[in-house]
Design a protein around this motif. Structure first.
Motif, PDB file in Angstrom:
ATOM      1  N   GLY A  20       0.825  -1.212   0.000  1.00 42.30           N
ATOM      2  CA  GLY A  20       0.000   0.000   0.000  1.00 42.30           C
ATOM      3  C   GLY A  20       0.858   1.260   0.000  1.00 42.30           C
ATOM      4  N   LEU A 152      -7.138  -2.491   6.821  1.00 46.94           N
ATOM      5  CA  LEU A 152      -5.830  -2.421   6.158  1.00 46.94           C
ATOM      6  C   LEU A 152      -5.417  -0.953   5.979  1.00 46.94           C
ATOM      7  CD1 LEU A 152      -3.348  -3.516   4.703  1.00 46.94           C
ATOM      8  CD2 LEU A 152      -4.757  -3.865   2.656  1.00 46.94           C
ATOM      9  N   SER A 303      -5.038   0.893   0.227  1.00 52.31           N
ATOM     10  CA  SER A 303      -5.452  -0.386   0.780  1.00 52.31           C
ATOM     11  C   SER A 303      -6.166  -1.207  -0.297  1.00 52.31           C
ATOM     12  CB  SER A 303      -6.357  -0.099   1.996  1.00 52.31           C
ATOM     13  OG  SER A 303      -7.312  -1.069   2.196  1.00 52.31           O
TER      14      SER A 303
END
Ligand SMILES: NCCC[C@H](NC(=O)CCC(=O)O)C(=O)O
Ligand SMILES: NC(=O)OP(=O)(O)O
Length: 315
Positions: A20, A152, A303
């Motif tokens: 990410g 996330l 994410s």
């Protein structure tokens, strides 16, 4: 990665977080990976961040995107097996998911908890049925019990903003007048208990989360005590799991105020959004220098892109 329904589908959280962060630096480094691939986004509920960030993430990877609001753009979907379909839903998920799987290489689905029937919500019928019948990878855009793309993004945000090797992260319940799902809180616990952080959950009595998701996280019932020395305050409302879906209290003393933020170690304020100002958090806090809610929401893009990239790599 084949499907992305929960933390259990993430083989390595560190790898996903780093992926990410890398994509944030070079969003178009993999712009050919998704060429001639299509993602379908299905919404049973409203959305701003998830809808736009997932589309943008797919587009950064060169994918085509299609978005549908179930029951509004499409027919109402029946999810239960073996029912006589003489009610409001014109189409069964068996056909619908299978057909959408013919048009899309990945299907992403949002379907919140109904908060009426605990067993039914925790059985995750919508995700289970799509996984069973679509024949393509399924991505969870917030299901009855989880919101892994949010978690996330939260991990990525904490990684970016932490100033110590092992920060103290506090998930705090905040008041709301409506009955809201446990999904964001559940998921945050599932992910945080797998990170190198000191993780504390604080909420009024009666708001205990499902132990399967809480995952042995430390619970402190005194909010001030939990806030002491925190590096991150993650606020969320959820309805009771025990007295399922009930609002047991709206106690305004649980609202996040500057006075409470002053108990922290110059802690950052996080919330998944949307947030009710001056119900869950004061204007002063959310507009103040400790708030990183917009940056956090911005990370939803990276994410989603990290997850879609890992799925595309297996196609
Ligand atoms: N996706 C982020 C949160 C979505 C949902 N919030 C809400 O429904 C807020 C609605 C309101 O405040 O009226 C939840 O708590 O799971
Ligand atoms: N945080 C989040 O999932 O936002 P939306 O509900 O707007 O998608």
């Amino acid at each position: 990665m084949q499907h992305f329904l929960s933390v259990h589908d993430a083989t390595n959280i560190d790898t996903l977080v780093n992926e990410g962060l890398q994509l944030k630096k070079s969003p178009f480094a993999h712009k050919h990976l998704g060429e001639n691939k299509t993602i379908g986004l299905l919404f049973f509920n409203q959305s701003l961040r998830t809808r736009l960030s997932t589309q943008r993430a797919a587009q950064n990877l060169g994918m085509n995107t299609m978005v549908m609001t179930v029951g509004q753009d499409s027919w109402g979907l029946e999810l239960e097996e073996g029912v006589i379909m003489d009610g409001g839903n014109a189409e069964h998920v068996k056909e619908a998911a299978a057909v959408m799987g013919k048009y899309c290489d990945i299907l992403a689905v949002r379907a919140f908890a109904g908060l009426q029937d605990r067993e039914k919500d925790y059985a995750e019928l919508v995700m289970t049925q799509f996984k069973k019948y679509a024949g393509v990878p399924i991505v969870n855009l917030e299901s009855a019990t989880r919101h892994p793309l949010q978690s996330l993004a939260d991990c990525i945000t904490i990684e970016e903003y932490k100033t110590t090797a092992r920060p103290k992260v506090v998930l705090t319940w905040a008041p709301h007048f409506k009955s809201l799902p446990q999904a964001v809180a559940n998921s945050f616990c599932e992910w945080m208990t797998r990170r190198d952080v000191e993780f504390v959950v604080t909420h009024p009595e009666g708001y205990e989360l499902n132990p399967d998701y809480l995952n042995n996280a430390k619970v402190v019932y005194n909010q001030d005590e939990a806030f002491a020395g925190a590096d991150f305050i993650y606020a969320k409302n959820w309805s009771s799991y025990e007295q399922y879906g009930k609002v047991l209290t709206k106690d305004p003393s649980w609202m996040i105020t500057q006075q409470k933020m002053d108990l922290t170690n110059k802690g950052k304020f996080m919330h998944c959004l949307p947030v009710r100002r001056n119900v869950k958090v004061t204007d002063e806090v959310i507009d103040g220098p400790q708030s990183i809610v917009v940056e956090q929401a911005g990370n939803r893009l990276w994410s989603a892109q990290a997850v879609l990239k890992q799925i595309l790599e297996t196609l």
